[in-house]
Design a protein around this motif. Structure first.
Motif, mmCIF file in Angstrom:
data_model
loop_
_atom_site.group_PDB
_atom_site.id
_atom_site.type_symbol
_atom_site.label_atom_id
_atom_site.label_comp_id
_atom_site.label_asym_id
_atom_site.label_seq_id
_atom_site.Cartn_x
_atom_site.Cartn_y
_atom_site.Cartn_z
ATOM 1 N N GLY A 25 0.815 -1.208 0.000
ATOM 2 C CA GLY A 25 0.000 0.000 0.000
ATOM 3 C C GLY A 25 0.847 1.255 0.000
ATOM 4 N N GLY A 26 0.291 2.313 -0.581
ATOM 5 C CA GLY A 26 1.008 3.587 -0.656
ATOM 6 C C GLY A 26 0.270 4.698 0.057
ATOM 7 N N ARG A 27 0.652 5.916 -0.306
ATOM 8 C CA ARG A 27 0.035 7.094 0.325
ATOM 9 C C ARG A 27 -1.474 7.118 0.100
ATOM 10 N N GLY A 28 -1.911 6.480 -0.984
ATOM 11 C CA GLY A 28 -3.341 6.421 -1.295
ATOM 12 C C GLY A 28 -4.166 5.750 -0.213
ATOM 13 N N LEU A 29 -3.520 5.031 0.710
ATOM 14 C CA LEU A 29 -4.266 4.394 1.812
ATOM 15 C C LEU A 29 -4.708 5.407 2.864
ATOM 16 N N ALA A 40 4.923 -1.712 1.649
ATOM 17 C CA ALA A 40 4.453 -0.328 1.569
ATOM 18 C C ALA A 40 5.452 0.513 0.783
ATOM 19 N N SER A 41 4.949 1.644 0.303
ATOM 20 C CA SER A 41 5.856 2.628 -0.306
ATOM 21 C C SER A 41 6.505 3.438 0.814
ATOM 22 N N ARG A 42 7.521 4.177 0.436
ATOM 23 C CA ARG A 42 8.178 5.019 1.442
ATOM 24 C C ARG A 42 7.245 6.121 1.936
ATOM 25 N N TYR A 62 8.418 -2.330 6.530
ATOM 26 C CA TYR A 62 7.493 -2.695 5.451
ATOM 27 C C TYR A 62 7.959 -2.108 4.110
ATOM 28 N N GLN A 63 8.907 -1.189 4.155
ATOM 29 C CA GLN A 63 9.203 -0.415 2.942
ATOM 30 C C GLN A 63 9.844 -1.254 1.836
ATOM 31 N N VAL A 64 9.254 -1.121 0.663
ATOM 32 C CA VAL A 64 9.782 -1.784 -0.529
ATOM 33 C C VAL A 64 10.407 -0.706 -1.404
ATOM 34 N N GLY A 65 11.597 -0.971 -1.930
ATOM 35 C CA GLY A 65 12.172 -0.002 -2.855
ATOM 36 C C GLY A 65 13.664 0.137 -2.705
ATOM 37 N N GLN A 66 14.162 1.156 -3.358
ATOM 38 C CA GLN A 66 15.605 1.404 -3.415
ATOM 39 C C GLN A 66 16.226 1.485 -2.026
ATOM 40 N N THR A 67 15.537 2.144 -1.109
ATOM 41 C CA THR A 67 16.065 2.270 0.250
ATOM 42 C C THR A 67 15.277 1.398 1.230
ATOM 43 N N GLY A 68 14.523 0.458 0.681
ATOM 44 C CA GLY A 68 13.785 -0.486 1.504
ATOM 45 C C GLY A 68 14.169 -1.898 1.114
ATOM 46 N N LYS A 69 13.182 -2.776 1.092
ATOM 47 C CA LYS A 69 13.470 -4.170 0.753
ATOM 48 C C LYS A 69 13.266 -4.416 -0.734
ATOM 49 N N PHE A 129 -1.465 -1.054 -4.202
ATOM 50 C CA PHE A 129 -2.681 -0.251 -4.034
ATOM 51 C C PHE A 129 -2.299 1.179 -3.642
ATOM 52 N N GLY A 130 -2.769 2.131 -4.420
ATOM 53 C CA GLY A 130 -2.514 3.540 -4.090
ATOM 54 C C GLY A 130 -1.037 3.879 -4.068
ATOM 55 N N ILE A 131 -0.289 3.251 -4.978
ATOM 56 C CA ILE A 131 1.151 3.529 -5.112
ATOM 57 C C ILE A 131 1.366 4.097 -6.510
ATOM 58 N N LYS A 159 -6.258 5.317 -8.832
ATOM 59 C CA LYS A 159 -7.357 6.082 -9.435
ATOM 60 C C LYS A 159 -6.865 6.996 -10.565
ATOM 61 N N ASP A 160 -5.541 7.125 -10.676
ATOM 62 C CA ASP A 160 -4.981 7.973 -11.741
ATOM 63 C C ASP A 160 -4.526 7.100 -12.919
ATOM 64 N N PRO A 161 -5.202 7.198 -14.062
ATOM 65 C CA PRO A 161 -4.834 6.333 -15.193
ATOM 66 C C PRO A 161 -3.419 6.598 -15.717
ATOM 67 N N GLU A 162 -2.874 7.781 -15.377
ATOM 68 C CA GLU A 162 -1.523 8.135 -15.851
ATOM 69 C C GLU A 162 -0.437 7.692 -14.861
ATOM 70 N N ALA A 163 -0.810 7.066 -13.761
ATOM 71 C CA ALA A 163 0.196 6.689 -12.744
ATOM 72 C C ALA A 163 1.257 5.783 -13.373
ATOM 73 N N PRO A 164 2.531 6.079 -13.133
ATOM 74 C CA PRO A 164 3.602 5.294 -13.770
ATOM 75 C C PRO A 164 3.610 3.810 -13.392
ATOM 76 N N VAL A 202 -8.069 0.941 -12.946
ATOM 77 C CA VAL A 202 -8.175 2.355 -12.623
ATOM 78 C C VAL A 202 -9.429 2.520 -11.785
ATOM 79 N N GLY A 203 -9.240 2.925 -10.531
ATOM 80 C CA GLY A 203 -10.406 3.068 -9.664
ATOM 81 C C GLY A 203 -9.996 3.354 -8.238
ATOM 82 N N ASP A 204 -11.026 3.475 -7.399
ATOM 83 C CA ASP A 204 -10.804 3.809 -5.997
ATOM 84 C C ASP A 204 -10.504 2.527 -5.214
ATOM 85 N N LEU A 205 -9.338 2.490 -4.606
ATOM 86 C CA LEU A 205 -8.930 1.268 -3.900
ATOM 87 C C LEU A 205 -9.899 0.915 -2.773
ATOM 88 N N PHE A 206 -10.534 1.950 -2.191
ATOM 89 C CA PHE A 206 -11.430 1.674 -1.059
ATOM 90 C C PHE A 206 -12.705 0.939 -1.507
HETATM 91 P P1 FAD Z 1 2.412 9.034 -4.104
HETATM 92 O O1 FAD Z 1 3.463 9.230 -5.118
HETATM 93 O O2 FAD Z 1 1.848 10.211 -3.411
HETATM 94 O O3 FAD Z 1 1.247 8.231 -4.814
HETATM 95 C C1 FAD Z 1 0.023 7.924 -4.226
HETATM 96 C C2 FAD Z 1 -0.825 7.283 -5.306
HETATM 97 O O4 FAD Z 1 -2.044 6.856 -4.763
HETATM 98 C C3 FAD Z 1 -1.164 8.242 -6.457
HETATM 99 O O5 FAD Z 1 -0.759 7.642 -7.685
HETATM 100 C C4 FAD Z 1 -2.675 8.368 -6.382
HETATM 101 O O6 FAD Z 1 -3.277 8.460 -7.669
HETATM 102 C C5 FAD Z 1 -3.061 7.072 -5.701
HETATM 103 N N1 FAD Z 1 -4.307 7.141 -4.963
HETATM 104 C C6 FAD Z 1 -4.691 8.078 -4.039
HETATM 105 N N2 FAD Z 1 -5.886 7.766 -3.530
HETATM 106 C C7 FAD Z 1 -6.285 6.631 -4.140
HETATM 107 C C8 FAD Z 1 -7.462 5.816 -4.040
HETATM 108 N N3 FAD Z 1 -8.440 6.103 -3.186
HETATM 109 N N4 FAD Z 1 -7.543 4.722 -4.846
HETATM 110 C C9 FAD Z 1 -6.558 4.409 -5.712
HETATM 111 N N5 FAD Z 1 -5.431 5.142 -5.840
HETATM 112 C C10 FAD Z 1 -5.300 6.223 -5.056
HETATM 113 N N6 FAD Z 1 9.865 5.207 -2.317
HETATM 114 C C11 FAD Z 1 9.579 3.911 -2.072
HETATM 115 O O7 FAD Z 1 8.419 3.468 -2.186
HETATM 116 N N7 FAD Z 1 10.584 3.064 -1.670
HETATM 117 C C12 FAD Z 1 11.863 3.466 -1.532
HETATM 118 O O8 FAD Z 1 12.723 2.655 -1.161
HETATM 119 C C13 FAD Z 1 12.179 4.825 -1.807
HETATM 120 N N8 FAD Z 1 13.459 5.266 -1.713
HETATM 121 C C14 FAD Z 1 13.736 6.570 -2.041
HETATM 122 C C15 FAD Z 1 15.061 7.000 -2.040
HETATM 123 C C16 FAD Z 1 15.344 8.293 -2.393
HETATM 124 C C17 FAD Z 1 16.790 8.737 -2.387
HETATM 125 C C18 FAD Z 1 14.314 9.177 -2.751
HETATM 126 C C19 FAD Z 1 14.624 10.587 -3.157
HETATM 127 C C20 FAD Z 1 13.012 8.761 -2.758
HETATM 128 C C21 FAD Z 1 12.699 7.452 -2.390
HETATM 129 N N9 FAD Z 1 11.376 6.996 -2.387
HETATM 130 C C22 FAD Z 1 11.139 5.674 -2.176
HETATM 131 C C23 FAD Z 1 10.225 7.921 -2.526
HETATM 132 C C24 FAD Z 1 9.622 7.940 -3.911
HETATM 133 O O9 FAD Z 1 10.287 8.886 -4.715
HETATM 134 C C25 FAD Z 1 8.141 8.327 -3.834
HETATM 135 O O10 FAD Z 1 8.022 9.558 -3.179
HETATM 136 C C26 FAD Z 1 7.260 7.303 -3.116
HETATM 137 O O11 FAD Z 1 7.488 6.005 -3.633
HETATM 138 C C27 FAD Z 1 5.807 7.671 -3.329
HETATM 139 O O12 FAD Z 1 5.002 6.809 -2.596
HETATM 140 P P2 FAD Z 1 3.484 6.582 -3.043
HETATM 141 O O13 FAD Z 1 3.458 6.031 -4.423
HETATM 142 O O14 FAD Z 1 2.823 5.802 -1.967
HETATM 143 O O15 FAD Z 1 2.885 8.056 -2.959
#
Ligand code: FAD
Length: 307
Positions: free
Chosen positions: A197-201, A223-225, A237-244, A254-256, A277-282, A292-296
């Motif tokens: 899960g990401g910030r979208g949670l 989880a995302s960072r 829980y963190q997955v990624g470059q500075t996580g697992k 979900f919401g990443i 929910k953002d169709p352009e999300a990378p 594409v939709g609301d995770l909740f």
């Molecule tokens: P956001 O980018 O804010 O994305 C949230 C997403 O949720 C959006 O796409 C939005 O459309 C979607 N969303 C919102 N509400 C809903 C809903 N109700 N339903 C569906 N979708 C929804 N990040 C990592 O994850 N791991 C790392 O190890 C890591 N290492 C980093 C190291 C460095 C040096 C730096 C500079 C950054 C690092 N980051 C890392 C951070 C990374 O750049 C991003 O900021 C982070 O991954 C974003 O997390 P996110 O996708 O949860 O949040």
């Protein structure tokens, strides 16, 4: 050639990632493993398929896999080995660079493929390129990514266990306490399914919407960072470059959004499902299946379907 694997363990169990390090080391030659502390782990290590000797550092100073004493011990043993290997986890990343520095060789971290005894492949630029590294050092000190090597079988071996003598090391650190997060779920780095899960949670409370789905799938939770930094979940829980770094059969995001630093930790997953929910999300650029939709709305529906 003989490789020495630092076999890290937790709660009396050999870590899955350490078993992958054994598989990697077997590509280099004969495999000996070094177990610090726990006697029961040393006995378990003797049963690992492909291990021909267990070195057991039984002295109390090795009980908690502290970096300084273990690095000094590895240096004292290094004479007999061409390669020193550990999983690229918290213990390996703490101990091996110190051992490499003491041996005056260049450590080779995060190896994902072994070409030959001198040549290794490792990701660079957050996984955007692969470097093939040829080392001319007499001893190679490497950490390996568990996602790139299968775990060695825990049965089938019958290696002798030899106790190794402790060596002096600078008393610059001492064990105080360990605080482990307790979970019935599989280890994130070796789970077959990861629900992330990401910030979208939105909050710690709402993050729990993923629990029933993870329960149904027998999944680890990642989880995302951004989710970690926002305090929704602990940082292990963190997955990624500075996580697992994970490469499960199935990764559900979900919401990443799919920032490059997140992708660096999960893009080698076999099947990626993204809900955003953002169709352009990378994240959709690496997803095999996307909604594409609301995770909740989607998470409860998915959980219900799985019943
Ligand atoms: P956001 O980018 O804010 O994305 C949230 C997403 O949720 C959006 O796409 C939005 O459309 C979607 N969303 C919102 N509400 C809903 C809903 N109700 N339903 C569906 N979708 C929804 N990040 C990592 O994850 N791991 C790392 O190890 C890591 N290492 C980093 C190291 C460095 C040096 C730096 C500079 C950054 C690092 N980051 C890392 C951070 C990374 O750049 C991003 O900021 C982070 O991954 C974003 O997390 P996110 O996708 O949860 O949040």
């Amino acid at each position: 050639m003989t490789a020495l694997v630092l076999l890290d363990h937790e709660d009396g169990r050999i870590r899955q990632a350490a078993l992958s390090a054994v598989t990697a080391a077997a590509k280099l030659g004969d495999v000996h493993v070094l177990v610090a502390g726990d006697d029961a782990v040393a006995q378990e290590a003797a049963k690992i398929a492909g291990v021909s000797k267990v070195l057991h550092a039984a002295d109390a100073r090795y009980a908690h896999e502290l970096a300084e004493p273990l690095a000094a011990l590895i240096v004292s043993l290094a004479g007999g080995y061409d390669h020193i290997v550990a999983a690229a986890g918290a213990v390996g990343k703490n101990v091996l660079p110190r051992a490499a520095a003491l041996l005056d060789v260049q450590p080779i971290p995060d190896v994902i493929s072994i070409v030959d005894g001198d040549t290794f492949v490792r990701p660079i630029y957050a996984g955007n390129a692969l470097a093939t590294v040829k080392s001319s050092d007499t001893k190679k000190v490497l950490t390996v990514r568990s996602s790139a090597f299968d775990a060695a079988a825990t049965e089938g071996g019958s290696a002798p266990v030899e106790t190794v003598a402790p060596v002096d090391s600078p008393a610059v650190s001492k064990f105080e306490a360990v605080h482990l997060s307790e979970s019935e779920r599989p280890e994130l780095e070796s789970a077959r399914v990861v629900v992330s899960g990401g910030r979208g949670l939105q909050s710690e409370e709402k993050f729990h919407i993923l629990d029933p789905l993870a329960d149904k799938l027998g999944a680890a939770i990642g989880a995302s960072r951004a989710a970690v930094d926002s305090g929704f979940v602990p940082n292990d829980y963190q997955v990624g470059q500075t996580g697992k770094i994970v490469a499960p059969d199935l990764y559900l995001a979900f919401g990443i959004s799919g920032a490059i630093q997140h992708l660096a930790g999960m893009k080698d997953s076999r099947v990626i499902v993204a809900v955003n929910k953002d169709p352009e999300a990378p994240i959709f650029q690496v997803a095999d299946y996307g909604i594409v939709g609301d995770l909740f709305e989607i998470v409860p529906q998915l959980t219900e379907e799985l019943k």
